[in-house]
Every structure is written in structure tokens, then in C-alpha cells.
Design a protein around this motif. Structure first.
Motif, PDB file in Angstrom:
ATOM      1  N   ASP A  53       0.720  -1.172   0.005  1.00 13.97           N
ATOM      2  CA  ASP A  53      -0.200   0.089  -0.066  1.00 13.97           C
ATOM      3  C   ASP A  53       1.033   1.640   0.026  1.00 13.97           C
ATOM      4  O   ASP A  53       0.792   1.876  -0.391  1.00 13.97           O
ATOM      5  CB  ASP A  53      -0.965   0.370   1.525  1.00 13.97           C
ATOM      6  N   THR A  71       2.467   1.995  -3.559  1.00 12.84           N
ATOM      7  CA  THR A  71       0.748   2.862  -4.170  1.00 12.84           C
ATOM      8  C   THR A  71       1.253   3.882  -4.092  1.00 12.84           C
ATOM      9  O   THR A  71       0.956   4.708  -5.166  1.00 12.84           O
ATOM     10  CB  THR A  71      -0.063   1.800  -3.893  1.00 12.84           C
ATOM     11  N   PHE A  72       1.564   4.080  -2.801  1.00 17.77           N
ATOM     12  CA  PHE A  72       0.879   5.737  -2.662  1.00 17.77           C
ATOM     13  C   PHE A  72       2.020   6.368  -3.173  1.00 17.77           C
ATOM     14  O   PHE A  72       1.579   7.422  -3.956  1.00 17.77           O
ATOM     15  CB  PHE A  72       0.735   5.915  -0.455  1.00 17.77           C
ATOM     16  N   GLN A 101       4.111   5.894  -5.578  1.00 18.74           N
ATOM     17  CA  GLN A 101       3.726   6.042  -7.206  1.00 18.74           C
ATOM     18  C   GLN A 101       2.405   6.823  -7.272  1.00 18.74           C
ATOM     19  O   GLN A 101       2.758   7.228  -9.024  1.00 18.74           O
ATOM     20  CB  GLN A 101       3.400   4.075  -7.573  1.00 18.74           C
ATOM     21  N   LEU A 102       1.706   6.502  -7.158  1.00 22.00           N
ATOM     22  CA  LEU A 102       0.352   7.507  -7.267  1.00 22.00           C
ATOM     23  C   LEU A 102       0.695   9.476  -7.325  1.00 22.00           C
ATOM     24  O   LEU A 102       0.136   9.986  -7.889  1.00 22.00           O
ATOM     25  CB  LEU A 102      -0.981   7.088  -5.795  1.00 22.00           C
ATOM     26  N   MET A 103       2.058   9.628  -6.227  1.00 17.34           N
ATOM     27  CA  MET A 103       2.556  10.461  -6.443  1.00 17.34           C
ATOM     28  C   MET A 103       3.138  11.138  -7.917  1.00 17.34           C
ATOM     29  O   MET A 103       4.415  11.604  -7.156  1.00 17.34           O
ATOM     30  CB  MET A 103       3.646  11.015  -5.515  1.00 17.34           C
ATOM     31  N   VAL A 128      -6.611  10.898  -9.683  1.00 14.24           N
ATOM     32  CA  VAL A 128      -5.161  10.838  -9.615  1.00 14.24           C
ATOM     33  C   VAL A 128      -4.669  12.293 -10.210  1.00 14.24           C
ATOM     34  O   VAL A 128      -3.331  12.928  -9.010  1.00 14.24           O
ATOM     35  CB  VAL A 128      -4.395   9.769 -10.265  1.00 14.24           C
ATOM     36  N   PHE A 150      -5.201  14.803  -6.956  1.00  8.52           N
ATOM     37  CA  PHE A 150      -4.031  14.560  -5.762  1.00  8.52           C
ATOM     38  C   PHE A 150      -2.989  15.106  -6.424  1.00  8.52           C
ATOM     39  O   PHE A 150      -2.151  15.231  -5.438  1.00  8.52           O
ATOM     40  CB  PHE A 150      -4.134  12.600  -5.842  1.00  8.52           C
ATOM     41  N   GLN A 151      -2.806  14.430  -7.754  1.00 10.59           N
ATOM     42  CA  GLN A 151      -0.867  15.472  -8.063  1.00 10.59           C
ATOM     43  C   GLN A 151      -1.190  16.517  -7.694  1.00 10.59           C
ATOM     44  O   GLN A 151      -0.006  17.645  -7.078  1.00 10.59           O
ATOM     45  CB  GLN A 151      -0.714  14.319  -9.178  1.00 10.59           C
ATOM     46  N   MET A 187      -5.806   1.807  -1.079  1.00  9.01           N
ATOM     47  CA  MET A 187      -4.706   1.429  -1.894  1.00  9.01           C
ATOM     48  C   MET A 187      -4.375   0.572  -3.020  1.00  9.01           C
ATOM     49  O   MET A 187      -4.080   0.124  -4.448  1.00  9.01           O
ATOM     50  CB  MET A 187      -2.940   1.415  -1.543  1.00  9.01           C
ATOM     51  N   MET A 188      -5.359  -0.762  -3.314  1.00 10.34           N
ATOM     52  CA  MET A 188      -5.567  -1.567  -3.588  1.00 10.34           C
ATOM     53  C   MET A 188      -6.156  -1.685  -4.659  1.00 10.34           C
ATOM     54  O   MET A 188      -6.142  -1.956  -5.497  1.00 10.34           O
ATOM     55  CB  MET A 188      -6.080  -3.154  -2.600  1.00 10.34           C
ATOM     56  N   ALA A 219      -4.000   0.317  -7.327  1.00  9.88           N
ATOM     57  CA  ALA A 219      -2.873   0.507  -7.646  1.00  9.88           C
ATOM     58  C   ALA A 219      -3.386  -0.892  -9.158  1.00  9.88           C
ATOM     59  O   ALA A 219      -2.967  -1.337 -10.058  1.00  9.88           O
ATOM     60  CB  ALA A 219      -1.904  -1.432  -6.922  1.00  9.88           C
ATOM     61  N   LEU A 247       0.675   4.109 -12.750  1.00  8.55           N
ATOM     62  CA  LEU A 247       1.703   4.594 -11.728  1.00  8.55           C
ATOM     63  C   LEU A 247       2.719   4.870 -11.505  1.00  8.55           C
ATOM     64  O   LEU A 247       3.346   4.492 -12.361  1.00  8.55           O
ATOM     65  CB  LEU A 247       1.544   3.078 -10.579  1.00  8.55           C
ATOM     66  N   GLY A 248       2.901   5.807 -10.382  1.00  7.68           N
ATOM     67  CA  GLY A 248       4.439   5.906 -11.073  1.00  7.68           C
ATOM     68  C   GLY A 248       5.025   7.643 -12.171  1.00  7.68           C
ATOM     69  O   GLY A 248       6.084   7.229 -12.646  1.00  7.68           O
ATOM     70  N   ARG A 249       3.779   7.784 -12.273  1.00  4.31           N
ATOM     71  CA  ARG A 249       4.715   8.975 -13.177  1.00  4.31           C
ATOM     72  C   ARG A 249       3.307   9.451 -13.390  1.00  4.31           C
ATOM     73  O   ARG A 249       2.575   9.648 -12.452  1.00  4.31           O
ATOM     74  CB  ARG A 249       4.098   8.431 -14.887  1.00  4.31           C
TER      75      ARG A 249
END
Lengths: 456, 456
Positions: A165, A168-169, A171-173, B378, B381-382, B432-433, B436, B443-445
Motif C-alpha cells: 500500500d 502504491t501511495f 507511485q500515485l505521487m 490521481v 491528487f497530484q 490503495m489496492m 493499484a 502508476l509511478g508517473r
């Protein structure tokens, strides 16, 4: 009024730098390490590290971001908890600061936002760091995200592998999250190769020292990258003083003042952020009372009570300069605990000097099984509605223990009124597994004051 | 100023009851069911359910508890998101309400605290409910905790079995959490026995209908117990109007007013809480603008656009009275989604009437794979630093979709200024699950406006 909200226009406009009031600190040691720090570090942060200016202005743009993450945060008079502890009404007053409202779950974001802001101003594009439990990695990723930088986090593989978790948190950023050792760095590749030759797989568990080395190597390789540290250093504690300065203003709003200031302490950044503005008043002879500053620690890492005051590395891998600190030794092994943010071998140089030379800090180290602190943390939650992070349970427990002791003294007529302030440095929403493990069959019912075994 | 904080002394002192302005509602049907409701329900809530008083005072003690959980909550001007969407500066203004700051993760706690307060006043000692995804169970346990009641939660076993963190969370609040069907009730024992005879084990997966039956049976058996419902009913929506009333005051503070009010809708409690105070202004002819109210739904449960306006049960098990609602049918099967709070067969009677008869509500139903809404959540959020719950991603997405459409219209000179307000009904820290799974390799960008495929 129970909740003391400071309005945005009363936010602190500067960080408080206690170096100006405590006569400086012993110089760091390690010429090469210091030069290297100059290459991978954020320039403005390094300037702040050695500044003797009492108030360092918070840039307006950064101030806007602090507001965006809801600074100032409330100070709350814990009237419901006071009642549950059967304290004499109004005679022993408890207040807590709500750093649990941080968007990543801990106070760490106060410095992460500042560091990312300065890195962006210096034209950097990438922010690199390491993380162990994951709190610092999350905070730094958040800081990078709101300052339009790309975060890269080297995460100790043994933790990376199960904390899905938190991964993922981050990575969401937008963070690139790498299990360390990784194949991105020379040192990582070397360690993986050795491990593979011995074990026939790539599952090297990693360590904080290795993750730091990988982060620094990455930052040194790319001039658009910079490396960031989350505790111990002077500028980190200074960024955290927004906590204590707000608290000071909030006490003015209700015309009150603490006799005790309590928080948990691992390296010292939340503790420092909370107490330093008040410690400054003490040092300058401006304090309204003779405040007792109390650090709640774990017997797993009782650096303040058992540490030696001497030069030591900040990291296991001996990459950082050496700093004069109360230290258990930078390669000492410490039993894992749920409040893993408290498991650090040394206290920040500022805190160490305040303890060792100024004799201004008291400390309690709680048992490693953590039942005592978690039980009290839950009692706090059940009355105040705020669920502390594992580490913050130490604050709540220490405040409750002091309140109960003071209650006896009050009944003996030893004083008329006392005030305890404590800091809830983070929330426990991502710590449920720890709660379940530590409390087991104590879950599912109300905890009353009669259930508490006395420690003080 | 980006963050619009309403001070505690400007908190709404009453709930707003829209029944007074919309000419009432069709009577519920089912004599026996209504009588039973009188036995297991909270008396004051049932009184409120049929009240035509425009403003129902919030008791002072309850007001204190609302303050304790940090009401009023901020309204935020989303300047960072506006910039990221390349909106014409100041011409299309976005504002969002931060119900994500709720201590249990959703707006549900606004009514849970009220219901628990009234139950305690009526001398009850135990609060019983059912829960599916776990949000309502958490909120009710929290409400019970702060009102010194013992919560009991019957939790659909198929969810109970894997959501360990939510279970711990409820237990930390002192809740007894039971997998349903359980051996505590007659109906539970009967179902378990039948299941066991057929399958040779006790792992009956349960259903919301069964959990409701167990809860009601439990409440009926013990006069100190009472049963509590978390959505659909009039008093539940009324308790939620603190959200919209605060928002109204906050718009006054910045001298602005929404053209669009957007939120996600399953049964309708967060949507109702957000829009009803403004819908009341429209009904009374006092609104400053011709506001468009837009409900963001899932194609899994598009009750507003595809439902029939007729009498139906609120529950699968046919225990509740029948209410006139826009309904897909109370036993219709709906595809599971991450935003499971939106998967409900009918919209609350108040919302249904506003849609079907007053024609005041527009709606969008988003695709079941949820990629569209999560991606926009997201992006929100970002830029804003606030992580929405799965359900709240529908709000953020719908606001972004409208903003992009308005941007085109603005460029064509169709209007000078528009304002969108949307509600972030909960936080995503425990989701989070879902993130994901839905986003996978996205994710991750960073997500930019150019990444967004247009839907409107």
C-alpha cells in the motif's frame, strides 16, 4: 473551546533557528564526506544548516503550499481524555497538536515540502532519497509532487517486498520506487551480483545504509538530481519548527502555557519541531514557566538515556559526515518495533547538546513489546477520536503517564495547576497491522483508566 | 486565498430539511415494516424523518463533537488543478469541499455521530448496524465511540474475511465485529446450518440483506439496543447538510457562487448533503444563479438515469418499508466496482423526487472499468495533494470533465465566467489496492491534461 484553530494570517512566516540561542554546535567532521555533501545536497539547505540567523523566512510560495496541506494545524484541549482519566477538572490540562493531519501521515512532510521547494528553485528536476519504513519516502515523494519534481525512492527491499500500500501511495505521487539494492547503481549491481553468486537469486534484503549509498550515487551522477535527508540535521529540525511556533501562538490564544512538553523521539525531528521554539524562550530567559521537555523513546533505541555524547556517523554505511551526538553507535543492532521511526541509533546534534550540555531534556524509554504505549494510544483515540501512528502512541502514552502521576501529586496538595502539551506526530490509518499484532485480544473493547497498569 | 476556512463560531447551528421546501414526499408503504422500524429505530431520527420544519437545531453537545472531528471543513479553490488543466485564469474557477478529512475516511460520520448522540440521549447502550464495504460500519463505530455506546457491526462475511485493516480499525473503536451470517441470531444460525449441511463448512459468504436482518433481530431482542441506517433516508441526508451549509458560507466569504455542483452518488447521502442547501435556494427562488446539480455515477448502478420512479424496498432482504425512488430494482445484480459505495440500486427518495419531478438533477454514469475516473482522481491528487476515496474519484473526474468542456465553450466566447464546486466525500488512504488494480502501469508517473481522453 476545545479545538484551537490558528488562522492562516497568523501562520509563522519564518522558521526558528535555535542555533542562534544555544551558542552553535561542534563542527561536523570528515572533510571528504562534507565536500561530497556539497555536491549531492540542496544548496539552500546546506546554507541553513550552518546559519546563525534566528529567524529564517519561509518563502511566500512555500507558505502557500503549507496552507494547501492545511497548516496551521489545530491544537486541541483534550477535555474528553482529561475526564476519562478522572483528572481534577481544569487543574491538570492536556493539549495535543494534530500533526496527524499531514497528507502523508507524518510531520515529515513539513521538511520534505521545504527541501523540494529549494531544490526546484535551484533548477533541479529530480529528488532522490532512501526510505526504511516508508514514511520518509512518502513525505519526500509528496514534497516533490507539489513542487513539480520527479521523485526517486530507493527502498530497502525487505520492507519494499511487503508494504504494497505504501508503494502504491508513493507511485500515485509519481515516484519511481526501486527495491534496494537495485540494478540502477554500481554499488547495487555489485551487491546483487555477489548475492546472486552465493544464493542463486536477486532477493538481496538490502539495508538503510545501502539505500543511502544508492541514492547518493544516483544524485552525484546527474546534475539535475539532488539528494534529500529527512531527520537529524539542523535544517530539518528548523523546518519542523512550524509545529512549535504554531503551538506557541495557540497557547497565546487561550492564555495558557505548558509545564510539560512531550513527544516521541527517534532522530528528533518531530520532537525538535515541537519543543525548540519553547526551548528558545527558556534559553533566552523569556519562558513563562520552567518547562520540562520530555522525550518518549523505545528501549530498543534509548539514545538519549544510554547514548554516549561523541562524534558518530548519521548512517550505518559511513557515507555522511560525523556529527557530535548522543549515540548508541551507528552499527548497533536494535530490535525491530512497530514504532520503527523511533529506532535510530542517535539523537540529532541539536537535541543531543540540549540534553548533554544544557540538561534541558528528560527522557523515558518504553518496553519493547509496546503494549503499554499502544494501550494508552488507543485510550487516547477512544476519547479524542484521533488515531495516532505507532510512533505517536509513545507521545500519548507519555502524556497519560505524566497526567496520572500529576493527579496523585495534586491530590497531595503539591501544586494547584499544571499543563501538559504533547504532539501527535502522525496518523495510524496505515498502521492497523501493528495495532492488531500488539493488542491482540484487547481489541474490540473500551479501555478505561482502571485498565492501565501504572509505570510512573 | 486558496484555502477557505470557516471559523467554528460560523458553523451551521441547524440541519437544513429540504422537505419543507419541496412539498413533502410520497408516504412510505408497508404497515408492518413501518411499525417494526418504530421499534428498532432511533426515535428522534424517526421524528426528523417526517418533519416539515425547515431548520432542525443541532444540539450543543453534538456541535462540540462535530468540532472535535474538525468541522467546519475547508473549501479549497483548486488553483493548482486549474493551472494543470490550462483553464483560462480566473474564468473557470474550481472549488472542492474536503470531507476527506473525516476521521473514518468518509462523510458518513456526520450522520453516525448524530444518530449515536440521539440514541445515547434515549438511554440506549448499544448501537447495531450492518456494513458491506466497511465505510458505514467504521463511521457508526466511531459515532458510538464518541457517544459512549457499544457498537456491534454485522459484516458481510465475504468482505469481512479479507479487509483486515478495516476490521482492526472498527475494533480499535471498541466495536464487536461479527462475520455475517453469525451464530448470534436466529436467522444467522438457520442460514449457517443450511449452508453447513450443503457444504460441510461455516463459510457462508453472507449478503447485505442478511446482515441487515441480523442487525434488526439483535436490536429488537434487547431494549437497550437500537439499529442505525447510513443512507437513503431523509434524516440521514438532513444530517449531511452540514456539508452544503458550510460550503454556502464559504462561498459568501469569497463572494462567489457555483454554476455547477458536482458529487458522486450511490444512495445519495454525500450528494444530498452537499447540494440540498443550494437546491433549497433554487426552490425558494433565492439562488444567485441557475445552478446545475450533477451526480457522478457508475454504469454499474445508474439508478438516476436508468431507474424507474416507483415504490421499492431499500434493502435486498425486503425488511425495510417501501419508498418511492428511482430504482433499478432491489434485487438487481450490479457488477462490483472499486467505488463500491456507489453500487446501490436506488437513489434516496429526496434525490429521486428532485430528479424525476423537479427535473433539477443531471447525471453521468462512468464506465465500469473505472480507468477514466481513477486517472482523473490521481491528476487531482497530484496537483492538489488530496487523495480521494475510490468513490470520490467520480466527483473529481466529473468536475475535470466539465471544466474541460467549459474551457472549449469559453474559447468560443459562449460565456465570461463559470464556477464549479465539487465534493471530495472521503480519503483514499485505505483504497490503495483499488488504485493499484485499476491503474496498473499508469502508476509511478505524472498525469497531465494531454493524457486525458475526452469523454464529454
Amino acid at each position: 473551546m476545545t479545538v484551537i484553530n490558528l488562522s492562516i494570517d497568523k501562520s509563522p512566516r519564518s522558521w526558528y533557528n535555535i542555533l542562534s540561542d544555544m551558542g552553535g554546535l561542534p563542527e561536523p567532521k570528515g572533510k571528504e564526506a562534507i565536500e561530497r555533501l556539497g555536491q549531492y545536497g540542496i544548496k539552500e539547505c546546506l546554507r541553513q544548516e550552518f546559519s546563525d540567523q534566528r529567524y529564517v523566512p519561509i518563502p511566500d510560495e512555500l507558505q502557500k503550499i503549507y496552507e494547501q496541506v492545511l497548516r496551521p494545524r489545530p491544537l486541541v484541549r483534550a477535555e474528553r481524555l482529561e475526564k476519562a482519566l478522572h483528572l481534577p477538572e481544569g487543574k491538570i490540562r492536556l493539549y495535543y497538536k494534530r500533526e496527524d493531519l499531514s497528507p502523508t501521515g507524518s510531520h515529515k512532510v513539513n521538511t520534505a515540502l521545504a527541501q523540494a521547494y529549494f531544490a526546484a528553485k535551484e533548477g533541479k528536476e529530480k529528488l532522490v532519497t532512501e526510505t526504511g519504513a516508508g514514511q520518509w519516502g512518502s513525505a519526500l515523494a509528496f514534497g516533490a509532487m507539489l513542487n513539480n519534481l520527479d521523485p526517486t525512492v530507493f527502498w530497502v527491499r525487505s520492507v519494499y517486498n511487503w508494504k504494497n500500500d505504501r508503494k502504491t501511495f508513493m507511485q500515485l505521487m509519481g515516484a519511481e520506487v526501486l527495491a534496494s539494492p537495485s540494478d540502477r547503481t554500481e554499488i547495487g549491481r555489485k551487491l546483487l551480483k555477489e548475492w546472486n553468486e552465493k544464493n542463486g537469486n536477486a532477493n538481496h534484503p538490502g539495508s538503510l545504509g545501502i539505500a543511502i549509498s544508492e541514492g547518493i550515487e544516483t544524485a552525484l551522477k546527474d546534475e539535475k538530481s539532488v539528494y534529500s535527508l529527512g531527520s537529524v540535521l539542523n535544517h530539518v529540525l528548523m523546518h519542523q519548527t512550524v509545529i512549535g511556533q504554531e503551538t506557541r501562538e495557540q497557547f497565546r490564544m487561550v492564555d495558557d502555557y505548558p509545564d510539560y512538553m512531550i513527544s516521541c523521539l527517534g532522530g528528533g525531528s518531530n520532537f525538535g519541531g515541537f519543543i525548540l521554539p519553547f526551548a528558545g524562550e527558556v534559553l533566552r530567559g523569556e519562558a513563562e514557566k520552567d518547562i520540562k521537555f520530555v522525550a518518549a523513546q523505545s528501549q530498543s533505541a534509548p539514545n538519549l538515556s544510554m547514548g554516549e555524547y561523541r562524534y558518530d556517523f548519521a548512517d550505518h554505511g559511513e557515507i555522511t559526515p560525523q556529527l557530535k551526538m548522543l549515540t548508541l553507535g551507528h552499527q548497533t543492532s536494535m530490535t525491530p518495533i512497530k514504532g520503527d521511526g523511533l529506532r535510530y541509533h542517535a539523537a540529532a546534534p541539536i537535541i543531543s547538546k540540549l540534553k548533554a550540555e544544557h540538561k534541558m531534556i528528560e527522557t523515558i524509554a518504553y518496553p519493547i513489546d509496546e503494549k503499554h504505549v499502544f494501550e494508552r494510544g488507543v485510550m487516547f483515540f477512544q476519547n479524542e477520536g484521533v488515531l495516532p501512528a505507532s510512533e505517536s502512541n509513545y507521545s500519548a502514552a507519555c502524556a497519560i503517564d505524566h497526567a496520572l502521576k500529576l493527579k496523585e501529586e495534586w491530590e497531595q496538595g503539591k501544586f494547584d495547576e499544571k499543563v501538559i502539551a504533547f504532539n501527535i506526530s502522525g496518523h495510524g490509518t496505515l498502521d492497523m497491522m501493528g495495532y492488531a499484532e500488539v493488542l491482540g485480544n484487547k481489541l474490540g473493547r473500551r479501555i478505561s483508566v482502571d485498565d492501565l497498569e501504572r509505570l510512573l
